[in-house]
Design an enzyme around this catalytic site. Structure first.
Site, PDB file in Angstrom:
ATOM      1  N   THR A  86      59.959  -1.446 -34.536  1.00 42.44           N
ATOM      2  CA  THR A  86      59.795  -0.050 -34.982  1.00 42.44           C
ATOM      3  C   THR A  86      60.343   0.849 -33.878  1.00 42.44           C
ATOM      4  O   THR A  86      59.592   1.489 -33.159  1.00 42.44           O
ATOM      5  CB  THR A  86      58.311   0.278 -35.242  1.00 42.44           C
ATOM      6  N   PHE A 153      48.864  -7.181 -28.811  1.00 35.78           N
ATOM      7  CA  PHE A 153      48.737  -6.521 -27.502  1.00 35.78           C
ATOM      8  C   PHE A 153      49.436  -7.288 -26.380  1.00 35.78           C
ATOM      9  O   PHE A 153      49.143  -7.074 -25.208  1.00 35.78           O
ATOM     10  CB  PHE A 153      47.256  -6.334 -27.161  1.00 35.78           C
ATOM     11  N   LEU A 154      50.335  -8.211 -26.728  1.00 43.36           N
ATOM     12  CA  LEU A 154      50.932  -9.043 -25.677  1.00 43.36           C
ATOM     13  C   LEU A 154      51.805  -8.236 -24.722  1.00 43.36           C
ATOM     14  O   LEU A 154      52.405  -7.226 -25.102  1.00 43.36           O
ATOM     15  CB  LEU A 154      51.743 -10.199 -26.277  1.00 43.36           C
ATOM     16  N   GLU A 156      55.038  -8.339 -22.012  1.00 44.53           N
ATOM     17  CA  GLU A 156      56.219  -9.120 -21.634  1.00 44.53           C
ATOM     18  C   GLU A 156      55.911  -9.820 -20.317  1.00 44.53           C
ATOM     19  O   GLU A 156      55.211  -9.276 -19.460  1.00 44.53           O
ATOM     20  CB  GLU A 156      57.437  -8.210 -21.480  1.00 44.53           C
ATOM     21  N   ASN A 212      48.124   1.637 -25.792  1.00 45.94           N
ATOM     22  CA  ASN A 212      49.325   1.910 -24.997  1.00 45.94           C
ATOM     23  C   ASN A 212      49.307   3.328 -24.417  1.00 45.94           C
ATOM     24  O   ASN A 212      49.730   3.551 -23.279  1.00 45.94           O
ATOM     25  CB  ASN A 212      50.593   1.677 -25.827  1.00 45.94           C
ATOM     26  N   PHE A 253      46.098  -1.132 -13.881  1.00 49.27           N
ATOM     27  CA  PHE A 253      46.985  -0.039 -14.289  1.00 49.27           C
ATOM     28  C   PHE A 253      46.812   1.219 -13.435  1.00 49.27           C
ATOM     29  O   PHE A 253      47.037   2.335 -13.882  1.00 49.27           O
ATOM     30  CB  PHE A 253      46.867   0.255 -15.795  1.00 49.27           C
ATOM     31  N   ALA A 256      50.257   2.713  -8.309  1.00 50.26           N
ATOM     32  CA  ALA A 256      51.120   3.895  -8.239  1.00 50.26           C
ATOM     33  C   ALA A 256      52.527   3.471  -7.830  1.00 50.26           C
ATOM     34  O   ALA A 256      52.714   2.473  -7.142  1.00 50.26           O
ATOM     35  CB  ALA A 256      50.556   4.874  -7.223  1.00 50.26           C
ATOM     36  N   CYS A 264      57.972  -0.408 -24.897  1.00 51.90           N
ATOM     37  CA  CYS A 264      56.737  -0.080 -25.628  1.00 51.90           C
ATOM     38  C   CYS A 264      56.078   1.214 -25.189  1.00 51.90           C
ATOM     39  O   CYS A 264      56.003   2.168 -25.962  1.00 51.90           O
ATOM     40  CB  CYS A 264      55.756  -1.233 -25.501  1.00 51.90           C
TER      41      CYS A 264
HETATM   42  C1  UGA Z   1      52.705  -3.040 -22.930  1.00 58.05           C
HETATM   43  C2  UGA Z   1      51.193  -3.253 -23.045  1.00 58.05           C
HETATM   44  O1  UGA Z   1      50.644  -3.543 -21.754  1.00 58.05           O
HETATM   45  C3  UGA Z   1      50.881  -4.402 -24.015  1.00 58.05           C
HETATM   46  O2  UGA Z   1      49.471  -4.531 -24.162  1.00 58.05           O
HETATM   47  C4  UGA Z   1      51.516  -4.083 -25.354  1.00 58.05           C
HETATM   48  O3  UGA Z   1      51.294  -5.132 -26.290  1.00 58.05           O
HETATM   49  C5  UGA Z   1      53.022  -3.921 -25.152  1.00 58.05           C
HETATM   50  O4  UGA Z   1      53.254  -2.840 -24.232  1.00 58.05           O
HETATM   51  C6  UGA Z   1      53.616  -3.608 -26.497  1.00 58.05           C
HETATM   52  O5  UGA Z   1      53.287  -2.555 -27.053  1.00 58.05           O
HETATM   53  O6  UGA Z   1      54.310  -4.466 -27.043  1.00 58.05           O
HETATM   54  P1  UGA Z   1      54.666  -4.256 -21.574  1.00 58.05           P
HETATM   55  O7  UGA Z   1      55.596  -3.231 -22.132  1.00 58.05           O
HETATM   56  O8  UGA Z   1      55.065  -5.684 -21.565  1.00 58.05           O
HETATM   57  O9  UGA Z   1      53.247  -4.205 -22.347  1.00 58.05           O
HETATM   58  O10 UGA Z   1      54.434  -3.806 -20.065  1.00 58.05           O
HETATM   59  P2  UGA Z   1      53.186  -3.489 -19.120  1.00 58.05           P
HETATM   60  O11 UGA Z   1      52.794  -4.691 -18.390  1.00 58.05           O
HETATM   61  O12 UGA Z   1      52.143  -2.751 -19.865  1.00 58.05           O
HETATM   62  O13 UGA Z   1      53.896  -2.493 -18.083  1.00 58.05           O
HETATM   63  C7  UGA Z   1      54.460  -1.268 -18.559  1.00 58.05           C
HETATM   64  C8  UGA Z   1      55.071  -0.490 -17.439  1.00 58.05           C
HETATM   65  O14 UGA Z   1      54.042   0.101 -16.649  1.00 58.05           O
HETATM   66  C9  UGA Z   1      55.943  -1.268 -16.466  1.00 58.05           C
HETATM   67  O15 UGA Z   1      57.107  -0.506 -16.207  1.00 58.05           O
HETATM   68  C10 UGA Z   1      55.095  -1.393 -15.217  1.00 58.05           C
HETATM   69  O16 UGA Z   1      55.859  -1.477 -14.054  1.00 58.05           O
HETATM   70  C11 UGA Z   1      54.305  -0.105 -15.277  1.00 58.05           C
HETATM   71  N1  UGA Z   1      53.005  -0.163 -14.560  1.00 58.05           N
HETATM   72  C12 UGA Z   1      52.025  -0.984 -14.987  1.00 58.05           C
HETATM   73  C13 UGA Z   1      52.798   0.673 -13.469  1.00 58.05           C
HETATM   74  O17 UGA Z   1      53.681   1.451 -13.066  1.00 58.05           O
HETATM   75  N2  UGA Z   1      51.581   0.643 -12.833  1.00 58.05           N
HETATM   76  C14 UGA Z   1      50.585  -0.171 -13.249  1.00 58.05           C
HETATM   77  O18 UGA Z   1      49.495  -0.139 -12.626  1.00 58.05           O
HETATM   78  C15 UGA Z   1      50.812  -1.010 -14.331  1.00 58.05           C
END
Ligand code: UGA
Length: 448
Positions: A86, A153-154, A156, A212, A253, A256, A264
């Protein structure tokens, strides 16, 4: 139970392989024959640890196969998971639901029996209700086809584990038979203690969007505080620890740094705002535009730091370590690291990018940047080194090792993963987002 998974992208390929791992007979469907042929050989167009092996194993034992035929899965499967994309609509904030709509129409036209369609794609609230109407309209006479919503909610990089052992299972259905079927599908994780939430379509859809949006907000919250610690001379990592130890807040999360990217979080917060506006509730999600702005300001800030450390960017040589939006991924969609690299390049710097897995995707998207084959090559000529994705090999960099490879003695930690003292003690000028950096660098000159 025979199960089909419609759409074999990130979500679908993982879900199909994991259902086979749970013991079901599974067929993955995609409209792209090339993708199907590659998947049947366990070849994925993206990097996901453990997934190619799992696909190969279950293709070999016959539990998993792939097809392009709706007709085939329509008569064969008891259950059809919808896992098509989507994406953001071109030029708009809203999500494009046309692929889910097409998939439901195709299923409805090809299912001659009783079956259940289960939506997993991330959709704007209200989509499932609309899909039910499409199903009704295109259903074959006599076919009894239901719809349930079961968001995914997976993450990557952890896709297999997150699918086999999810934190929670959300089931949007008001039909006890559909609920029973889905509880049978997820019997293994449920036995292992995964909680199940049964609710209506709308709440199920919103749980995903809200999760998200909350994660993005948490990241931007800590990054907004970085803007304060940078001015007053505090340490954002300690601040995050200080609030994260409060059980009501939680430590995750709150890392910083350069902020969030990927396929996503950015897309989903935009889609939620767009949907809220359509519903006449624009104000309720308006704060998400701040969440996004804070996120983008971190990238500007990284460029600003580089400029301050180098004097000027034109003709400066910068090694950018990291292009993927996060480690253990080759995904460069909306990647903060790659965006910073491009901004530096556009400002006149000579940028060499190295990412352990994402070089190919990055160079397809931005061929004008230079891509190095390893850290050594990237930093060789550099005046400044920037760590922008926290791959393990970058986190483990030490000044002793790095100074054998480069005469640069300036480094920016864009992900707050390096120990500042180690670098400053070794004579490096060190800067990080949200932290005190090299003494030579004066806060008062920065401006936020
Ligand atoms: C995210 C969600 O965490 C999943 O639960 C969801 O299923 C998925 O989107 C989706 O909608 O398919 P994802 O995109 O794989 O998963 O990535 P995350 O691990 O959530 O990280 C997202 C971004 O946030 C990354 O760029 C990461 O570097 C950043 N991040 C994460 C931070 O800058 N600080 C944090 O403390 C955590």
């Amino acid at each position: 139970m025979k199960i089909s998974v419609v759409g074999t992208g990130y979500l679908g390929a993982t879900h199909a392989a994991c259902l086979a791992e749970m013991g079901f007979e599974v067929v993955g469907l995609d409209i792209d024959p090339l993708k199907i042929a590659a998947l049947a050989n366990g070849e994925l167009p993206f990097h996901e640890p453990g997934l190619p092996e799992l696909i190969r194993e279950h293709v070999a034992n016959g539990r998993l196969r792939f097809t392009t035929s709706y007709e085939e899965i329509g008569s064969w499967a008891d259950l059809h998971f919808l896992a098509v994309g989507t994406p953001q609509r071109a030029g708009e904030q809203a999500a494009d639901t046309s692929f889910v709509e097409d998939a439901v129409r195709s299923l409805a036209e090809n299912i001659p029996r009783s079956a259940l369609i289960v939506g997993k794609s991330t959709v704007p609230v209200g989509t499932a209700r609309r899909l039910q109407d499409i199903l009704q309209l295109h259903r074959r006479p006599g076919a009894d086809v239901g719809l349930a919503w079961n968001p995914e909610f997976l993450r990557e990089g952890f896709a297999v584990n997150d699918t086999l052992s999810p934190d929670r299972i959300v089931l949007g259905t008001d039909d006890p038979e559909h609920e029973a079927l889905l509880r049978a599908v997820y019997a293994k994780p449920i036995r292992q203690g995964t909680p199940v939430i049964v609710t209506d379509f709308e709440t199920a859809e919103l749980v995903k969007a809200a999760a998200n949006a909350f994660l993005a907000t948490k990241i931007s919250f800590i990054n907004a505080l970085s803007e304060i610690t940078e001015v007053v001379g505090g340490d954002i990592r300690t601040l995050a620890q200080g609030i994260g130890l409060d059980a009501r807040i939680g430590a995750s999360f709150l890392r910083a740094g350069l902020g969030f990217g990927g396929g996503c979080l950015p897309k989903d917060i935009r889609a939620l705002q767009a949907r809220a506006s359509e519903l006449g509730q624009e104000r309720s999600m308006r704060f998400l535009s701040d969440v996004e702005e804070i996120n983008l300001r971190r990238r500007e800030r990284a460029v600003h730091l580089a400029t301050s450390m180098l004097g000027e960017l034109v003709s400066s040589k910068i090694a950018v370590l990291g292009a993927a939006f996060k480690p253990n991924s080759d995904d460069v969609r909306d990647s903060p690291a790659l965006d910073v690299a491009v901004r530096l390049f556009d400002a006149g710097a000579d940028v060499a990018v190295y990412d352990p897995k994402a070089n190919a995707n990055a160079s397809r998207r931005f061929p004008r940047l230079t891509y190095a084959e390893n850290v050594e090559q990237a930093v060789a000529e550099a005046d400044l080194v920037m760590v922008l994705t926290e791959w393990k090999e970058f986190v483990e960099l030490s000044p002793e090792n790095l100074q054998l490879l480069t005469s640069a003695r300036k480094i920016i930690d864009g992900r707050n993963v390096l120990r500042a003292e180690e670098w400053t003690d070794a004579g490096w000028e060190f800067a990080a987002l949200g932290r005190k950096y090299a003494p030579a660098y004066e806060y008062s000159t920065i401006g936020v």
